[in-house]
Design an enzyme around this catalytic site. Structure first.
Site, PDB file in Angstrom:
ATOM      1  N   SER A 184       0.830  -1.211   0.000  1.00  0.00           N
ATOM      2  CA  SER A 184       0.000   0.000   0.000  1.00  0.00           C
ATOM      3  C   SER A 184       0.858   1.252   0.000  1.00  0.00           C
ATOM      4  CB  SER A 184      -0.925   0.006   1.219  1.00  0.00           C
ATOM      5  OG  SER A 184      -0.172  -0.098   2.409  1.00  0.00           O
TER       6      SER A 184
ATOM      7  N   ASN B   3      -2.737  -2.010  13.311  1.00  0.00           N
ATOM      8  CA  ASN B   3      -4.185  -1.797  13.243  1.00  0.00           C
ATOM      9  C   ASN B   3      -4.621  -0.479  13.894  1.00  0.00           C
ATOM     10  OD1 ASN B   3      -4.104  -4.273  12.061  1.00  0.00           O
ATOM     11  ND2 ASN B   3      -5.181  -5.380  13.683  1.00  0.00           N
TER      12      ASN B   3
ATOM     13  N   HIS C 192     -38.841  22.762 -14.051  1.00  0.00           N
ATOM     14  CA  HIS C 192     -38.927  21.903 -15.235  1.00  0.00           C
ATOM     15  C   HIS C 192     -38.185  22.518 -16.418  1.00  0.00           C
ATOM     16  CE1 HIS C 192     -42.228  19.804 -13.133  1.00  0.00           C
ATOM     17  NE2 HIS C 192     -42.609  21.004 -12.772  1.00  0.00           N
TER      18      HIS C 192
ATOM     19  N   SER D  27     -11.839  24.006 -29.347  1.00  0.00           N
ATOM     20  CA  SER D  27     -11.988  22.726 -30.032  1.00  0.00           C
ATOM     21  C   SER D  27     -10.958  22.659 -31.143  1.00  0.00           C
ATOM     22  CB  SER D  27     -13.397  22.654 -30.616  1.00  0.00           C
ATOM     23  OG  SER D  27     -13.406  21.966 -31.838  1.00  0.00           O
TER      24      SER D  27
ATOM     25  N   LYS E  33     -15.788  27.593 -30.925  1.00  0.00           N
ATOM     26  CA  LYS E  33     -16.356  27.120 -29.662  1.00  0.00           C
ATOM     27  C   LYS E  33     -15.576  27.602 -28.442  1.00  0.00           C
ATOM     28  CE  LYS E  33     -19.095  24.180 -29.384  1.00  0.00           C
ATOM     29  NZ  LYS E  33     -18.875  22.741 -29.639  1.00  0.00           N
TER      30      LYS E  33
ATOM     31  N   ASN F 147     -15.667  26.158 -24.782  1.00  0.00           N
ATOM     32  CA  ASN F 147     -16.301  25.093 -24.016  1.00  0.00           C
ATOM     33  C   ASN F 147     -16.176  25.303 -22.504  1.00  0.00           C
ATOM     34  OD1 ASN F 147     -16.773  23.796 -26.484  1.00  0.00           O
ATOM     35  ND2 ASN F 147     -14.723  22.895 -26.419  1.00  0.00           N
TER      36      ASN F 147
ATOM     37  N   GLU G  93     -18.251  21.032 -17.181  1.00  0.00           N
ATOM     38  CA  GLU G  93     -18.500  19.685 -17.690  1.00  0.00           C
ATOM     39  C   GLU G  93     -17.718  18.630 -16.907  1.00  0.00           C
ATOM     40  OE1 GLU G  93     -19.160  19.687 -22.322  1.00  0.00           O
ATOM     41  OE2 GLU G  93     -17.596  21.132 -21.798  1.00  0.00           O
TER      42      GLU G  93
END
Lengths: 467, 467, 467, 467
Positions: free
Chosen positions: D26, D113, D159, D280, D286, D288, D293
């Site tokens: 670990s 532990n 809505h 893009s 664009k 973005n 996002e």
């Protein structure tokens, strides 16, 4: 019925705790397996009589009795009892009440462990076929909607922003592709559902002369499970089906999101039929896309069921543990949710009204042919990445002037790149842009018409369960 | 590299925020797609030159440059840059540095949207095949373990309690069945992974003359994606693979649970090789079944990844949104977790030492032939449910006297049922019990041997990816 | 009732689709909010009359009418209608049928958005208090079980292996600690449940003169929500409660696992009352720990509900969307599942029979005092890590000889370390080992008695909801 | 280092398998606990010397050695070794290399532990405080944004449709309320994190004279864990924190969704700073909203981690099992994800440019004062439900005529209801509508200003961790 009559009560000196009955019973939800339970029992009994374990008369009594019970259940005359725990015990007890000794022989050579696995597999096989039929209905509705809009231009979106013009038919066919995969995935899943565990008994098989192929054949299973320990502890088919269901619902949630957006005033691309919308108690002007919103919500539900199922099975030692009883409610809920949602989509899709003018003007407004301009420059021998930079400058200019690309004018365009000539205006138009993407999978109307035809053929060739 | 050089920087007046680069970059995890990215680029460039979009010389420069970059990456000499965002930009920028103008033409007719979808599909196809090969290794190890123990008797468990005697070989083959399903499920999934999105460009296809079948063929895809909008926004294949992975890990967790139990002093059925156990810093006598415990834990991890993926896709409007970038880390983690866990199981299974004496005495102690006694009574014409009650009384008597079933003695047995005779003792024995379950899927040693043979044939016939 | 009478139907020209009613209705599950809905309506109406929006007579009519409806519902005389969608519409419609015009005024200055949020908060507050009371019952049962076993020695386990001797009372109090945390966590959650959204109307508040503190006080809310947009879209309290519920169920699943193990023949530490077990239809000797197994399974269910809820809320724009309707079924299922499971544990815990002899001999068999030997060596000035190695060698020797630690004998022990003397045998005994861990939180019987006393005080001081 | 030197290697005759080291180590992720591990060791050693278990000189050597190691780690000079498994072993081994015998005494009276539980609690406490500080930064940014827009009118949505006019400041304060709850929830969680397990050793406590309060005080824990078995197996605090984190991320995903919508051309309400957007590669126009996002996507990730953690703990018998090691990566990932996302929101919020004109015209266009008209009618003594129907008819008329409500004109309005008079136009205006919702939690500008003041006071009074 008192506890003495519990079918497993022999060894027990204390009656079941009142809460225990409520806690451990499953008949309140598994009674829906009655048809499969009875069919499985008849197949099992016929096999027992064929192999001489019970007499033909006994089999006839059992078959008759079970058919009577079936009729009672379907008439609504059957009394389900929670103290009888589950669908299996309820039916078997009723059978013995009805036909006496022969009824007590029905359970010879099987156990509730293989019985419940058989019932659930039969049940799921049928419901999976219903889902397949409903998917087909939705797909057909989508393909017909697409067929009407092979030439309807709308903005194609990336990052929720207008990117390039596409046709609405093309967009609707993208939805169809999702369900096509869902259908194929469910067919693959069906192979692993339609396997008979019957005859594996409690866990190790049975010492009676059973003929597992015979019962499997009668119940129309494709094959028999090859290891009894696995057969009674396996719930993979439930999970695989639910995972496929989570994908179906995820797809519906994506379409739903688009319908919510497109029916909002900000987009105003579509109008959903009144029959599938509701109003508001305080705001009378609202028309809420309830089906779409509830569908989005229900996608969480089915994914939650999938998580439940995986967690239920995690770390369970073989073979059957009572934890498995908890597989049924998530499964049934997933089936019901999927079927109802698909049904309502099949009905709603044909009512979608398309506002082609709004789609067109949105496509026109978003500089969505900028890529076409870049491609134009590349064809004029400008390297792609340089063309990209030139177009970036043109767009920045147009944004600042708050004008559209064609409105920039040739003189100004030439300042950005001398390679630009009169013929540029053809590529800046939406129609030209859309038509130019003319290869398999592209958005050109001709290609969309072709895709509609192919989809129709595929769907027509599909053999579906009658719903 | 400064911001001016960001490949999309044309329109932007402000540099990227320092946190933004860290937040939005993906190269720290997607660089592992380099091989697929380069292969995809070469196929795309070859097609562009074949179709006259770029010259053959340009293609040769691109291919050469990309192969040099590939070699650099594999030698560890390539400098990945977070400000370059992702694996695609890093490689393309390096290419242009290396070969100049031609490099700028590589991206003609494609977009990062179809590029990343292509890369992930190619990558997953290969890793899925590695998983298939590892499953095969584990299955082979299990089948050989089963082959050694077709006659080893152990208690079969339901509800964690000894139920009926079974053979250890039969139990191990139950595990094999789980992985057999996993293998088949992954093969079905592979069909939906191995589809080419290349040529779908940003979302709508491209106006360049692309040949999507040609690139698909070069990259050994089975077919091409039929809808460009769907092709760039679809992540079903990632989710379906992860769902299959959650099942694989769930199966491993169930086996792990049994290994933990069986290697504990309470059962003491198996001894896991020292190589796969650890000790305790304060309790030197402990030998901890770490592999099994960690495996149980890791099943949670992969289900968590599945949850993430479904939630990421939920409610996303088409087509590409940046949310999708978040699909990679869960996918990669699932692949790594599955592969490492399968690998260690393949190595550990052959070290499982079986304590046959302990298994046998546990089977003998648990009244595990009670069912056989019931079956015996039924063969003596006592209805199943009545036989059940008689046996219940016999067991209650034996439990109270703290004796085994055979020790009850014929006289006492006859008090419970006059039908019991001298021949009862044969059915009360473990060996007889096990042998009597002699049908397909049953635990009889002959059947287990047969199942071993069938499994070996199936596995030998499997064509697997070399690992 | 026909569609014309839908309370929001004014603007609509087409009737609701038959499937739509089934799909969007919630009354089949939200009718259980009737009591809270009526209490909220009475408080709202009283406030409206106090502020002059409606007359006192109108208020009296409303109050009377609602109380009549309440009585009808509780008598089972009320007709719920799916075409009326939800509990709110059903009750309001019935009220107007009953009292005429005044009924139509009830909804003045509110909306279903704040109404449903109010109802769910009131409902959850009560059910949360019931959960608190049931947790208290379970804790009390555990503390009394612990009190009986402060001196009962058993093996303490790590990695499912005997590690050090502990007392059973200490182990049971570990379970109590889990529920203590659960109780406190739920009390913290309650603060965020008990907040009034009433008066926030649809989303923006209302132009009527409302007194939100007045209704909040009448409904015994602690405070009012401070932002109307948040108030109608917030479902955090549902999720936080469900997350707390997932922890409760996870704890129950851990205890259940131990009960399954301990009641299995391999451990044979406890005997669960017959009232909470079932038998098998084919294996009459089995006594299955059904409650424990089903509980393990149900932990998956509640975690699944939590996942559903988080996914439902993910990415929802403000304010109210119909997706939220899907919050109710997972919430109700979590409440029901938790309450039933806690109830049955409260009843089952006192029936747990403890087989102290088996526990003791298991503790004696597992070299569980090895740590004590290491500690002994350290006290003789041997560095901890060296002592560890010596003890490791002693244990390896004992394992090989198949003897217990005390049986190794002083002469042999001295070969491993010259520091070992006659007094070593005191530390190798279980009793001495257990007594030596005598600090806060340690397993020494005196400490366990102290912990029992403290726990009793804490539980007695707790004010709980009467169940 | 060879296997002989594994600290638990005494009893083992075979070396660890090469894969095992990779599988079970670990240190590759838990090395981040080094600071807490060293602090815990120093506190433990000081206590041991105070209680005479080790000498003062030994303590001084230990403290010195650990501080040197701390410095080495922070300088990047420390060699972490996977064959040493974890952070604890790595540090202890290095200490013994450095200071000899005294190093071997450090582990006296503790176990990995309690050590790992202590480390994780200390680590999480600090990271939780960092999250609290970052939440405060985000909240302050939101409150200042709200302060600038107390009078900015925008459509309030239900809505996804315009419902009633609200102020933008009010909407931003709704976001603030979400984080306010998150902050309080985390403070409640902190109480259950900040508890010391140190001294509970492997599971049962220790026979050394330990003073758990002393170490707890030195490490600034609020209190000590009251049951050793529970203390080493409890991971509730990890799960509770992750559940709180899932809510934080869900809130961020909701805000992100709104930013995506509002920065899209369809809404065009806000402009996000260039620094937080990308372009893009094929569509230069664009911009973005990547941060938004990716944030939506990352909400799935943290919920996935929560699922993993609950599944890891499900059904684990007490006490410590190695499964628990799998808790760290999900926890760390959740911490990192939350902190980075909050950090970037804190930086991005002040760059949000608000397009007030667009907001205003959207509010004007959506019949958003229909409710005000209904309220107006009610004030004219028309029952609410009747008023609702009248307004519904008015809106249907306006929709058909494609005009706004005020444009309907008094004559036409009177046809719908004779109660409508000249004063109606005041209520149909946005400004009047917004101002009229003037109660606690309402959207009236005065109320929003009040809410801003209250929020500022609350935030200023908060004592936060310096970041």
């Amino acid at each position: 019925m008192n506890d003495q009559s519990k079918l497993w009560g022999g060894r027990f000196s204390q009656p079941t705790h009142i809460l225990m009955e409520q806690f451990s019973q499953s008949v309140s939800f598994d009674h829906r397996l009655y048809k499969q339970d009875i069919a499985g029992s008849i197949a099992h009994a016929r096999m027992l009589s064929r192999n001489g374990v019970i007499s033909e008369t006994e089999f006839n009594d059992i078959e008759c009795g079970l058919n009577e019970i079936l009729a009672e259940i379907e008439r609504g005359d059957f009394q389900w009892s929670e103290s009888m725990e589950d669908v299996h015990m309820n039916i078997e007890f009723a059978l013995t009440q009805k036909i006496g000794e022969a009824g007590k022989k029905l359970h010879t050579g099987r156990s509730r462990n293989d019985q419940v696995a058989t019932d659930v597999r039969l049940y799921l096989r049928e419901e999976l076929d219903v889902v397949g039929a409903l998917l087909t209905l939705v797909q057909k509705a989508l393909v017909e909607l697409a067929a009407q809009h092979t030439d309807t231009i709308m903005p194609g979106f990336t990052h929720m922003q207008s990117a390039q013009p596409v046709t609405f038919g093309h967009h609707v066919l993208a939805w169809n592709e999702m369900f096509q995969r869902d259908y194929e995935r469910l067919q693959d899943c069906r192979k692993r559902v339609n396997i008979s565990p019957l005859g594996c008994a409690a866990l190790a098989g049975t010492s009676y002369p059973v003929d597992r192929e015979m019962t499997a054949k009668e119940l129309e299973f494709d094959t028999v499970a090859l290891n009894s320990l696995d057969a009674v502890s396996d719930r993979d088919f439930v999970i695989e089906f639910n995972a496929a269901g989570a994908l179906v619902m995820m797809h519906l949630s994506r379409i739903a999101e688009e319908l919510v957006l497109w029916s909002s005033p900000a987009f105003d691309f579509v109008d959903l039929g009144d029959q599938f919308c509701t109003g508001s108690s305080i705001m009378p002007q609202k028309k809420n896309p309830d089906v779409a919103e509830i569908t989005r919500g229900k996608s969480g539900r089915v994914t939650g069921n999938l998580m439940s199922l995986l967690m239920i099975m995690k770390g369970q030692p073989l073979t059957y543990n009572r934890d498995n009883q908890e597989d049924k409610e998530p499964l049934f809920d997933t089936i019901d949710t999927m079927q109802l949602t698909l049904q309502i989509f099949a009905a709603m899709v044909p009512t979608i009204g398309v506002k082609t003018d709004n789609m067109l003007s949105a496509a026109a407004a978003g500089y969505s042919t900028a890529t076409d301009l870049a491609d134009y420059l590349v064809r004029k021998q400008i390297p792609f990445r340089d063309a990209h930079e030139i177009v970036g400058n043109v767009v920045a200019y147009a944004v600042e002037k708050r004008i559209d690309l064609p409105a920039v004018g040739l003189d100004q365009l030439k300042i950005f790149s001398a390679a630009i000539e009169e013929d540029v205006f053809r590529v800046l138009e939406l129609q030209g842009s859309v038509e130019s993407r003319n290869h398999i999978g592209g958005t050109a109307p001709d290609r969309v018409r072709e895709a509609v035809d192919n989809a129709r053929k595929l769907l027509d060739a599909r053999e579906v369960y009658p719903v």
